[in-house]
Design a protein around this motif. Structure first.
Motif, PDB file in Angstrom:
ATOM      1  N   ILE A 178     -26.645  66.531  40.093  1.00  0.00           N
ATOM      2  CA  ILE A 178     -25.293  66.955  39.707  1.00  0.00           C
ATOM      3  C   ILE A 178     -24.438  65.741  39.367  1.00  0.00           C
ATOM      4  N   SER A 179     -24.597  64.670  40.142  1.00  0.00           N
ATOM      5  CA  SER A 179     -23.755  63.478  39.941  1.00  0.00           C
ATOM      6  C   SER A 179     -23.994  62.809  38.592  1.00  0.00           C
ATOM      7  N   LYS A 180     -25.123  63.092  37.956  1.00  0.00           N
ATOM      8  CA  LYS A 180     -25.448  62.478  36.662  1.00  0.00           C
ATOM      9  C   LYS A 180     -25.058  63.348  35.464  1.00  0.00           C
ATOM     10  N   LEU A 181     -24.544  64.548  35.724  1.00  0.00           N
ATOM     11  CA  LEU A 181     -24.233  65.469  34.633  1.00  0.00           C
ATOM     12  C   LEU A 181     -23.022  65.019  33.829  1.00  0.00           C
ATOM     13  N   GLU A 182     -22.982  65.467  32.575  1.00  0.00           N
ATOM     14  CA  GLU A 182     -21.787  65.285  31.750  1.00  0.00           C
ATOM     15  C   GLU A 182     -20.819  66.454  31.969  1.00  0.00           C
ATOM     16  N   TYR A 183     -21.385  67.667  32.031  1.00  0.00           N
ATOM     17  CA  TYR A 183     -20.604  68.878  32.283  1.00  0.00           C
ATOM     18  C   TYR A 183     -21.343  69.736  33.304  1.00  0.00           C
ATOM     19  N   LEU A 184     -20.572  70.568  34.024  1.00  0.00           N
ATOM     20  CA  LEU A 184     -21.178  71.551  34.918  1.00  0.00           C
ATOM     21  C   LEU A 184     -20.363  72.841  34.879  1.00  0.00           C
ATOM     22  N   ILE A 185     -21.061  73.952  34.756  1.00  0.00           N
ATOM     23  CA  ILE A 185     -20.462  75.286  34.928  1.00  0.00           C
ATOM     24  C   ILE A 185     -21.088  75.839  36.210  1.00  0.00           C
ATOM     25  N   ALA A 186     -20.268  76.141  37.232  1.00  0.00           N
ATOM     26  CA  ALA A 186     -20.832  76.428  38.556  1.00  0.00           C
ATOM     27  C   ALA A 186     -20.104  77.557  39.269  1.00  0.00           C
ATOM     28  N   MET A 187     -20.878  78.313  40.049  1.00  0.00           N
ATOM     29  CA  MET A 187     -20.323  79.380  40.876  1.00  0.00           C
ATOM     30  C   MET A 187     -20.049  78.912  42.299  1.00  0.00           C
ATOM     31  N   ARG A 188     -21.009  78.268  42.927  1.00  0.00           N
ATOM     32  CA  ARG A 188     -20.895  77.960  44.357  1.00  0.00           C
ATOM     33  C   ARG A 188     -19.839  76.873  44.611  1.00  0.00           C
ATOM     34  N   PHE A 189     -19.074  77.081  45.669  1.00  0.00           N
ATOM     35  CA  PHE A 189     -18.008  76.176  46.074  1.00  0.00           C
ATOM     36  C   PHE A 189     -18.500  74.749  46.196  1.00  0.00           C
ATOM     37  N   HIS A 190     -19.624  74.545  46.870  1.00  0.00           N
ATOM     38  CA  HIS A 190     -20.085  73.184  47.133  1.00  0.00           C
ATOM     39  C   HIS A 190     -20.718  72.524  45.908  1.00  0.00           C
ATOM     40  N   ALA A 191     -21.167  73.317  44.957  1.00  0.00           N
ATOM     41  CA  ALA A 191     -21.619  72.731  43.690  1.00  0.00           C
ATOM     42  C   ALA A 191     -20.423  72.177  42.930  1.00  0.00           C
ATOM     43  N   VAL A 192     -19.333  72.965  42.882  1.00  0.00           N
ATOM     44  CA  VAL A 192     -18.103  72.508  42.222  1.00  0.00           C
ATOM     45  C   VAL A 192     -17.572  71.259  42.916  1.00  0.00           C
ATOM     46  N   LEU A 193     -17.557  71.283  44.244  1.00  0.00           N
ATOM     47  CA  LEU A 193     -17.021  70.155  45.013  1.00  0.00           C
ATOM     48  C   LEU A 193     -17.848  68.884  44.799  1.00  0.00           C
ATOM     49  N   THR A 194     -19.164  69.011  44.790  1.00  0.00           N
ATOM     50  CA  THR A 194     -20.040  67.859  44.535  1.00  0.00           C
ATOM     51  C   THR A 194     -19.774  67.269  43.156  1.00  0.00           C
ATOM     52  N   ALA A 195     -19.577  68.134  42.171  1.00  0.00           N
ATOM     53  CA  ALA A 195     -19.295  67.665  40.820  1.00  0.00           C
ATOM     54  C   ALA A 195     -17.960  66.926  40.763  1.00  0.00           C
ATOM     55  N   LEU A 196     -16.949  67.468  41.434  1.00  0.00           N
ATOM     56  CA  LEU A 196     -15.637  66.815  41.444  1.00  0.00           C
ATOM     57  C   LEU A 196     -15.723  65.434  42.074  1.00  0.00           C
ATOM     58  N   LYS A 197     -16.492  65.308  43.157  1.00  0.00           N
ATOM     59  CA  LYS A 197     -16.653  64.017  43.814  1.00  0.00           C
ATOM     60  C   LYS A 197     -17.388  63.013  42.928  1.00  0.00           C
ATOM     61  N   VAL A 222     -16.853  79.266  38.141  1.00  0.00           N
ATOM     62  CA  VAL A 222     -16.962  80.710  37.928  1.00  0.00           C
ATOM     63  C   VAL A 222     -16.405  81.395  39.167  1.00  0.00           C
ATOM     64  N   ASN A 223     -15.411  82.241  38.978  1.00  0.00           N
ATOM     65  CA  ASN A 223     -14.613  82.767  40.081  1.00  0.00           C
ATOM     66  C   ASN A 223     -15.256  84.004  40.724  1.00  0.00           C
ATOM     67  N   TYR A 224     -16.254  83.752  41.584  1.00  0.00           N
ATOM     68  CA  TYR A 224     -16.864  84.868  42.310  1.00  0.00           C
ATOM     69  C   TYR A 224     -16.234  85.046  43.687  1.00  0.00           C
ATOM     70  N   ASP A 225     -15.426  84.064  44.133  1.00  0.00           N
ATOM     71  CA  ASP A 225     -14.875  84.086  45.486  1.00  0.00           C
ATOM     72  C   ASP A 225     -13.538  83.352  45.484  1.00  0.00           C
ATOM     73  N   ILE A 226     -12.616  83.790  46.330  1.00  0.00           N
ATOM     74  CA  ILE A 226     -11.278  83.217  46.373  1.00  0.00           C
ATOM     75  C   ILE A 226     -11.302  81.719  46.679  1.00  0.00           C
ATOM     76  N   LYS A 227     -12.285  81.270  47.466  1.00  0.00           N
ATOM     77  CA  LYS A 227     -12.334  79.840  47.805  1.00  0.00           C
ATOM     78  C   LYS A 227     -12.635  78.994  46.568  1.00  0.00           C
ATOM     79  N   VAL A 228     -13.426  79.536  45.646  1.00  0.00           N
ATOM     80  CA  VAL A 228     -13.725  78.824  44.394  1.00  0.00           C
ATOM     81  C   VAL A 228     -12.489  78.794  43.509  1.00  0.00           C
ATOM     82  N   GLU A 229     -11.784  79.912  43.439  1.00  0.00           N
ATOM     83  CA  GLU A 229     -10.549  79.978  42.655  1.00  0.00           C
ATOM     84  C   GLU A 229      -9.528  78.966  43.172  1.00  0.00           C
ATOM     85  N   LYS A 230      -9.376  78.902  44.482  1.00  0.00           N
ATOM     86  CA  LYS A 230      -8.407  77.979  45.074  1.00  0.00           C
ATOM     87  C   LYS A 230      -8.777  76.527  44.770  1.00  0.00           C
ATOM     88  N   LEU A 231     -10.062  76.182  44.888  1.00  0.00           N
ATOM     89  CA  LEU A 231     -10.510  74.816  44.601  1.00  0.00           C
ATOM     90  C   LEU A 231     -10.262  74.458  43.139  1.00  0.00           C
TER      91      LEU A 231
END
Length: 347
Positions: A257-276, A284-293
């Motif tokens: 994930i850290s080497k990607l140029e772009y990421l489209i992701a559902m899981r909260f921790h996938a999004v968080l890893t990409a941001l870091k 992808v907004n499947y859960d309120i925690k993802v929307e909030k992040l």
């Protein structure tokens, strides 16, 4: 009162209870952060309750006990100094009342044997049934430390007059090596009750239209749940463009994930890893925690019915700044201070 760390020949024994050994990326990443932190404290002997003891022992270099081997679970808790429950959403009865009873039983054992019990970065609830509410309320009020990861959990515990600390997700503490972005686009999907062909179809069209010249890595973060869905999405991509380069990724997730140029992701921790990692990300907004992040980080968000204008979503992804994403991730610091105090003994 003076506090002295367990030193010399004194070893503090910590038992860890959670959704471990199922090879779910988010839970395993939290366990990695927790174990690494405990090892920094020195003289901590760690035992993790796991569904796959060999995997857990080899991956984290810790002791491991089968989570449903109640004889050894009881023995481990009885011999421990501290019980850590979490992180994740363990204390809820939406998924299963049985799972709530299991995690509550472990906490109850810790309290019964007069151990220090830490509720670690959990999301409390939803608690639908009255028995579930009664169990959680009457256990948590006796714990040594309760830390929660969201304001809804904090407000619920305040209503119950239970002291709790609000903390950010432990994954913000994860050390991720800086990588040079490759010309690779990641898609991370998870099986969920609201998953539908319309979303898969529109995501595939977006990728074929905008990223057909790049390699597409499709991430399965819990093989038992998500692998078949990832294979289905790969087939859809190849139906649109037989020549597009794809790969399904099931391991070395953080590094890839850290080497990607772009990421489209559902899981909260996938999004968080990409941001870091400063990866340009769409959630992808499947859960309120993802929307909030996504809202906090200022990244684009797609609903499960994908009614958004995906041309605009793509432009928003393009315009994201790696520096801004890294700055956001660095602004979140997990507070270990109260946690660490419990690994000291009073004199």
């Amino acid at each position: 009162m003076k506090f002295t760390q367990f030193t010399g020949e004194t070893m503090v024994k910590a038992a860890i209870s959670g959704y471990y050994g199922f090879k779910n990326f988010g839970d395993e990443a939290i366990l990695a952060v927790l174990v690494n932190h405990l090892k920094k404290l020195e003289n901590v002997d760690i035992t993790v309750f796991s569904s796959d003891t060999d995997f857990t022992s080899k991956t984290y270099s810790v002791n491991s006990v089968k989570r449903f081997d109640l004889k050894n679970v009881i023995k481990t808790v009885k011999e421990a100094d501290i019980l850590v429950s979490g992180g994740g959403s363990l204390l809820q009865d939406v998924t299963s009342f049985k799972s709530l009873v299991y995690y509550s039983l472990i906490i109850a054992l810790g309290l019964l044997f007069n151990k220090k019990v830490i509720i670690f970065a959990q999301g409390i609830g939803p608690l639908i049934s009255k028995p579930a509410q009664f169990i959680v309320k009457n256990l948590l009020k006796h714990c040594s430390l309760v830390t929660v990861r969201d304001e809804n959990s904090l407000n619920l515990l305040k209503k119950w007059k239970i002291n709790a600390n609000l903390v950010c997700d432990p994954i913000y503490s994860l050390d991720i090596a800086s990588q040079t972005a490759s010309e690779t686009v990641g898609v991370q999907l998870r099986e969920f009750k609201t998953m539908n062909y319309n979303l898969l179809h529109k995501l595939a069209l977006l990728i074929i239209t905008k990223f057909s010249d790049k390699k597409i890595e499709i991430f399965s973060l819990q093989e038992a749940q998500d692998l078949e869905l990832c294979k289905r999405f790969e087939q859809i991509l190849h139906t649109f463009n037989p020549d597009i380069k794809t790969e399904i990724v099931c391991d070395d997730i953080i590094n890839k994930i850290s080497k990607l140029e772009y990421l489209i992701a559902m899981r909260f921790h996938a999004v968080l890893t990409a941001l870091k990692s400063g990866v340009k990300t769409c959630a992808v907004n499947y859960d309120i925690k993802v929307e909030k992040l996504a809202n906090e980080a200022g990244i684009p968000l797609i609903s499960m019915d994908a009614h958004e204008n995906l041309e605009e979503i793509y432009e928003k992804m393009q315009n994201l700044s790696k520096d801004d994403l890294l700055r956001f991730a660095k602004s979140k610091n997990f507070d270990w201070s109260e946690f660490d105090k419990l690994f000291f003994i009073s004199e």
